[in-house]
Design a protein around this motif. Structure first.
Motif, PDB file in Angstrom:
ATOM      1  N   LYS A 161       0.824  -1.210   0.000  1.00 34.80           N
ATOM      2  CA  LYS A 161       0.000   0.000   0.000  1.00 34.80           C
ATOM      3  C   LYS A 161       0.853   1.254   0.000  1.00 34.80           C
ATOM      4  CE  LYS A 161      -4.184  -2.030   1.868  1.00 34.80           C
ATOM      5  NZ  LYS A 161      -5.292  -1.944   2.849  1.00 34.80           N
ATOM      6  N   VAL A 162       2.017   1.205   0.649  1.00 32.21           N
ATOM      7  CA  VAL A 162       2.927   2.345   0.592  1.00 32.21           C
ATOM      8  C   VAL A 162       3.524   2.460  -0.803  1.00 32.21           C
ATOM      9  CG1 VAL A 162       5.012   3.383   1.547  1.00 32.21           C
ATOM     10  CG2 VAL A 162       3.474   2.102   3.038  1.00 32.21           C
ATOM     11  N   LEU A 163       3.911   1.338  -1.377  1.00 29.13           N
ATOM     12  CA  LEU A 163       4.501   1.332  -2.714  1.00 29.13           C
ATOM     13  C   LEU A 163       3.539   1.926  -3.742  1.00 29.13           C
ATOM     14  CD1 LEU A 163       7.016   0.480  -4.302  1.00 29.13           C
ATOM     15  CD2 LEU A 163       5.956  -1.765  -4.630  1.00 29.13           C
ATOM     16  N   ALA A 164       2.251   1.688  -3.548  1.00 26.68           N
ATOM     17  CA  ALA A 164       1.247   2.202  -4.483  1.00 26.68           C
ATOM     18  C   ALA A 164       1.139   3.727  -4.449  1.00 26.68           C
ATOM     19  CB  ALA A 164      -0.114   1.576  -4.171  1.00 26.68           C
ATOM     20  N   LEU A 165       1.649   4.357  -3.398  1.00 21.15           N
ATOM     21  CA  LEU A 165       1.584   5.820  -3.289  1.00 21.15           C
ATOM     22  C   LEU A 165       2.624   6.515  -4.148  1.00 21.15           C
ATOM     23  CD1 LEU A 165       1.301   6.184   0.603  1.00 21.15           C
ATOM     24  CD2 LEU A 165      -0.565   6.283  -1.043  1.00 21.15           C
ATOM     25  N   LEU A 166       3.676   5.799  -4.536  1.00 19.62           N
ATOM     26  CA  LEU A 166       4.794   6.423  -5.233  1.00 19.62           C
ATOM     27  C   LEU A 166       4.402   6.802  -6.653  1.00 19.62           C
ATOM     28  CD1 LEU A 166       7.701   4.145  -3.975  1.00 19.62           C
ATOM     29  CD2 LEU A 166       6.662   6.158  -2.897  1.00 19.62           C
ATOM     30  N   LYS A 167       4.777   8.030  -7.029  1.00 20.61           N
ATOM     31  CA  LYS A 167       4.403   8.542  -8.336  1.00 20.61           C
ATOM     32  C   LYS A 167       5.441   8.168  -9.388  1.00 20.61           C
ATOM     33  CE  LYS A 167       1.638  12.438  -6.739  1.00 20.61           C
ATOM     34  NZ  LYS A 167       1.350  13.879  -6.887  1.00 20.61           N
ATOM     35  N   PRO A 168       4.999   7.916 -10.623  1.00 18.82           N
ATOM     36  CA  PRO A 168       5.953   7.598 -11.687  1.00 18.82           C
ATOM     37  C   PRO A 168       6.818   8.818 -12.009  1.00 18.82           C
ATOM     38  CG  PRO A 168       3.733   7.881 -12.575  1.00 18.82           C
ATOM     39  CD  PRO A 168       3.604   7.880 -11.088  1.00 18.82           C
ATOM     40  N   GLY A 169       8.030   8.553 -12.476  1.00 19.16           N
ATOM     41  CA  GLY A 169       8.921   9.637 -12.860  1.00 19.16           C
ATOM     42  C   GLY A 169       9.918  10.029 -11.792  1.00 19.16           C
ATOM     43  N   ILE A 170       9.715   9.568 -10.559  1.00 22.30           N
ATOM     44  CA  ILE A 170      10.651   9.859  -9.472  1.00 22.30           C
ATOM     45  C   ILE A 170      11.462   8.593  -9.192  1.00 22.30           C
ATOM     46  CG2 ILE A 170      10.915  10.537  -7.052  1.00 22.30           C
ATOM     47  CD1 ILE A 170       8.290  12.040  -7.269  1.00 22.30           C
ATOM     48  N   PRO A 171      12.796   8.656  -9.250  1.00 22.65           N
ATOM     49  CA  PRO A 171      13.595   7.449  -8.997  1.00 22.65           C
ATOM     50  C   PRO A 171      13.387   6.933  -7.576  1.00 22.65           C
ATOM     51  CG  PRO A 171      14.991   9.404  -9.126  1.00 22.65           C
ATOM     52  CD  PRO A 171      13.632   9.824  -9.575  1.00 22.65           C
ATOM     53  N   VAL A 172      13.306   5.605  -7.449  1.00 25.48           N
ATOM     54  CA  VAL A 172      13.055   4.966  -6.154  1.00 25.48           C
ATOM     55  C   VAL A 172      14.139   3.926  -5.890  1.00 25.48           C
ATOM     56  CG1 VAL A 172      11.435   3.651  -4.745  1.00 25.48           C
ATOM     57  CG2 VAL A 172      10.560   5.278  -6.441  1.00 25.48           C
ATOM     58  N   LEU A 173      14.801   4.055  -4.743  1.00 25.27           N
ATOM     59  CA  LEU A 173      15.755   3.035  -4.306  1.00 25.27           C
ATOM     60  C   LEU A 173      15.047   2.087  -3.352  1.00 25.27           C
ATOM     61  CD1 LEU A 173      18.982   5.106  -3.453  1.00 25.27           C
ATOM     62  CD2 LEU A 173      18.205   4.257  -5.672  1.00 25.27           C
ATOM     63  N   LEU A 174      15.195   0.792  -3.555  1.00 26.71           N
ATOM     64  CA  LEU A 174      14.678  -0.185  -2.604  1.00 26.71           C
ATOM     65  C   LEU A 174      15.732  -0.376  -1.519  1.00 26.71           C
ATOM     66  CD1 LEU A 174      12.579  -2.326  -1.731  1.00 26.71           C
ATOM     67  CD2 LEU A 174      13.928  -3.985  -3.032  1.00 26.71           C
ATOM     68  N   VAL A 175      15.442   0.128  -0.324  1.00 26.05           N
ATOM     69  CA  VAL A 175      16.360  -0.017   0.802  1.00 26.05           C
ATOM     70  C   VAL A 175      15.897  -1.220   1.623  1.00 26.05           C
ATOM     71  CG1 VAL A 175      17.295   1.052   2.879  1.00 26.05           C
ATOM     72  CG2 VAL A 175      16.862   2.448   0.839  1.00 26.05           C
ATOM     73  N   ALA A 176      16.605  -2.340   1.461  1.00 25.28           N
ATOM     74  CA  ALA A 176      16.274  -3.569   2.192  1.00 25.28           C
ATOM     75  C   ALA A 176      16.978  -3.513   3.538  1.00 25.28           C
ATOM     76  CB  ALA A 176      16.701  -4.790   1.376  1.00 25.28           C
ATOM     77  N   ASN A 177      16.297  -2.939   4.526  1.00 27.67           N
ATOM     78  CA  ASN A 177      16.889  -2.678   5.829  1.00 27.67           C
ATOM     79  C   ASN A 177      16.869  -3.937   6.710  1.00 27.67           C
ATOM     80  OD1 ASN A 177      18.096  -1.023   7.773  1.00 27.67           O
ATOM     81  ND2 ASN A 177      16.131  -0.434   8.651  1.00 27.67           N
ATOM     82  N   LYS A 178      17.604  -3.865   7.797  1.00 25.16           N
ATOM     83  CA  LYS A 178      17.695  -4.950   8.781  1.00 25.16           C
ATOM     84  C   LYS A 178      18.262  -6.224   8.157  1.00 25.16           C
ATOM     85  CE  LYS A 178      13.826  -3.030  11.439  1.00 25.16           C
ATOM     86  NZ  LYS A 178      12.560  -3.286  12.172  1.00 25.16           N
ATOM     87  N   LEU A 179      19.233  -6.051   7.254  1.00 27.82           N
ATOM     88  CA  LEU A 179      19.860  -7.191   6.600  1.00 27.82           C
ATOM     89  C   LEU A 179      20.546  -8.098   7.614  1.00 27.82           C
ATOM     90  CD1 LEU A 179      20.560  -8.496   3.832  1.00 27.82           C
ATOM     91  CD2 LEU A 179      22.644  -7.099   3.827  1.00 27.82           C
ATOM     92  N   ASP A 180      20.969  -7.516   8.738  1.00 23.76           N
ATOM     93  CA  ASP A 180      21.647  -8.316   9.763  1.00 23.76           C
ATOM     94  C   ASP A 180      20.714  -9.321  10.429  1.00 23.76           C
ATOM     95  OD1 ASP A 180      20.408  -5.944  10.516  1.00 23.76           O
ATOM     96  OD2 ASP A 180      21.471  -5.806  12.415  1.00 23.76           O
ATOM     97  N   ASN A 181      19.385  -9.169  10.220  1.00 24.03           N
ATOM     98  CA  ASN A 181      18.432 -10.126  10.780  1.00 24.03           C
ATOM     99  C   ASN A 181      18.170 -11.311   9.850  1.00 24.03           C
ATOM    100  OD1 ASN A 181      18.136  -8.529  13.031  1.00 24.03           O
ATOM    101  ND2 ASN A 181      16.274  -7.513  12.302  1.00 24.03           N
ATOM    102  N   VAL A 182      18.709 -11.257   8.623  1.00 23.42           N
ATOM    103  CA  VAL A 182      18.506 -12.340   7.663  1.00 23.42           C
ATOM    104  C   VAL A 182      19.592 -13.393   7.876  1.00 23.42           C
ATOM    105  CG1 VAL A 182      18.425 -12.954   5.216  1.00 23.42           C
ATOM    106  CG2 VAL A 182      17.464 -10.767   5.996  1.00 23.42           C
ATOM    107  N   HIS A 183      19.178 -14.605   8.209  1.00 20.64           N
ATOM    108  CA  HIS A 183      20.149 -15.667   8.532  1.00 20.64           C
ATOM    109  C   HIS A 183      20.676 -16.363   7.285  1.00 20.64           C
ATOM    110  CE1 HIS A 183      19.204 -15.039  12.711  1.00 20.64           C
ATOM    111  NE2 HIS A 183      17.918 -15.256  12.476  1.00 20.64           N
ATOM    112  N   ARG A 184      19.852 -16.495   6.261  1.00 24.13           N
ATOM    113  CA  ARG A 184      20.281 -17.161   5.024  1.00 24.13           C
ATOM    114  C   ARG A 184      20.377 -16.115   3.913  1.00 24.13           C
ATOM    115  NH1 ARG A 184      16.660 -22.320   3.827  1.00 24.13           N
ATOM    116  NH2 ARG A 184      18.137 -22.322   2.073  1.00 24.13           N
ATOM    117  N   ARG A 185      21.588 -15.597   3.681  1.00 22.36           N
ATOM    118  CA  ARG A 185      21.772 -14.543   2.682  1.00 22.36           C
ATOM    119  C   ARG A 185      21.449 -15.029   1.271  1.00 22.36           C
ATOM    120  NH1 ARG A 185      24.706 -10.199   4.930  1.00 22.36           N
ATOM    121  NH2 ARG A 185      24.056 -10.149   7.112  1.00 22.36           N
TER     122      ARG A 185
END
Length: 355
Positions: A161-185
């Motif tokens: 639902k947040v992703l749906a708010l983003l308007k086209p034409g503006i660059p978007v970086l996907l910030v995959a946060n809390k990577l240290d919580n992922v056990h299987r990289r």
């Protein structure tokens, strides 16, 4: 001397047009009459020189970067790390951030103006949450870059639902946060592929906001998207928010951290007094009085604690943090009041500082 003769125009003076008469009429100020200058006085004045436009410095970059995401994905922690100073409050409680917080980082030739937003609410329909969602939508409408923050390896309906708010034409970086919580990289690569199918992200940035090297890497990536233009703020500025606002946020952070999940997130803080005095032993001294607003008498008792110990601890921790942040000696008084149903009352929501 008759009135007619007194008001008759001088034979030697040139007749003024109605427009000149209007522009040059005397100005009445509390019993004092200030006569306008005549034409000869105007001619003797030096010409008015327009203020020079900002001169672009070659290589300087500056732009707005919005930080968006669902509640409790680490947006405020990320903002503080990017700025290099705590300006946005954090806690484990979802919906801690309620305002658009601007953080400024100037590094090298680049000035980043980060905008932290409340987590977009998809469950509650209160006047408070409608106000917070409006803040999110407004923040992503006119920026140079969007950091869409999610927990690495996860994507929920709330994220969508947040992703749906983003308007086209503006660059978007996907910030995959809390990577240290992922056990299987090894699971991250296929997850990133699935995310690319959801949105045309400009770049992927798997990271942890708690790792300084990850923050530096993210700053380097963001710099490419900042327009080449003069800086908007002084080099040492960290935020455009007032000290009074920061004081209310610090009280609210300590309130949430020290009461845990027992206290509803609808509790808020209002600053009643914020005064600066000349300090005897410190260069600055601030006197602050704040009211913690809760919705029930039971919540009030919870905040005050046994013999007032909880409220005293909230005040002590707030004072210590503000003294460090504002470089001042701080005296703070806290009160607790009950305002039932305030989060559903649009007028009261606005009176408490929410747009």
């Amino acid at each position: 001397m008759s009135t007619d003769k007194k008001n008759a125009p001088s034979e030697s003076a040139p007749e003024r047009t109605p427009q000149e008469q209007t522009l040059r009429r005397p100005v009445q100020i509390a019993g004092v009459t200030i006569q306008p200058r005549d034409a000869s006085e105007d001619a003797a004045l030096p010409p008015v020189v327009a203020a020079p436009a900002p001169v672009p410095v070659e290589g300087q970059r500056c732009g707005l970067v919005a930080i968006v995401g669902k509640p409790n994905v680490g947006k405020s922690t990320l903002l503080n790390a990017l700025v290099g100073q705590k300006i946005s409050i954090t806690s484990r409680k979802a919906q801690t951030t309620r305002h658009r917080i601007t953080g400024i980082r100037t590094q090298g030739a680049a000035q980043y103006v980060f905008v932290d937003t409340p987590g977009f609410q998809t469950i509650h329909g209160t006047a408070l949450n409608k106000s917070l969602n409006k803040t999110v939508v407004g923040a992503v409408s006119d920026v140079d870059l969007v950091l869409f923050v999610v927990e690495a390896g996860s994507f929920t309906t709330a994220d969508a639902k947040v992703l749906a708010l983003l308007k086209p034409g503006i660059p978007v970086l996907l910030v995959a946060n809390k990577l240290d919580n992922v056990h299987r990289r090894g699971d991250i690569a296929p997850w990133l592929q699935s995310m690319q199918e959801r949105h045309a992200f400009t770049e992927f940035v798997p990271m942890s906001a708690k790792q300084p090297k990850d923050i530096e890497r993210l700053l380097g990536i963001c710099e490419k998207y900042l327009p080449e233009q003069p800086w908007w703020h002084a080099e040492d500025e960290l935020t455009d928010r007032s000290e009074k606002f920061l004081a209310s946020e610090m009280v609210r952070e300590k309130l949430f951290r020290l009461t845990g999940d027992e206290l509803p997130y609808t509790s808020t803080v209002v600053i009643d007094k914020f005064e600066e005095e000349a300090g005897r032993t410190a260069k600055r001294m601030l006197r602050i009085a704040a009211t913690i607003v809760v919705e029930r008498e039971g919540h009030k008792a919870m905040v005050i604690g046994d013999k007032g110990e909880k409220l005293k601890r909230i005040g002590t921790e707030t004072r210590m943090e503000l003294e460090k942040l504002l470089d001042a000696k701080v005296f703070i008084e806290l009160w607790v009041k009950v305002r039932s149903g305030w989060a559903d009352d649009e007028a009261r929501v606005r009176s408490f500082g929410y747009e």
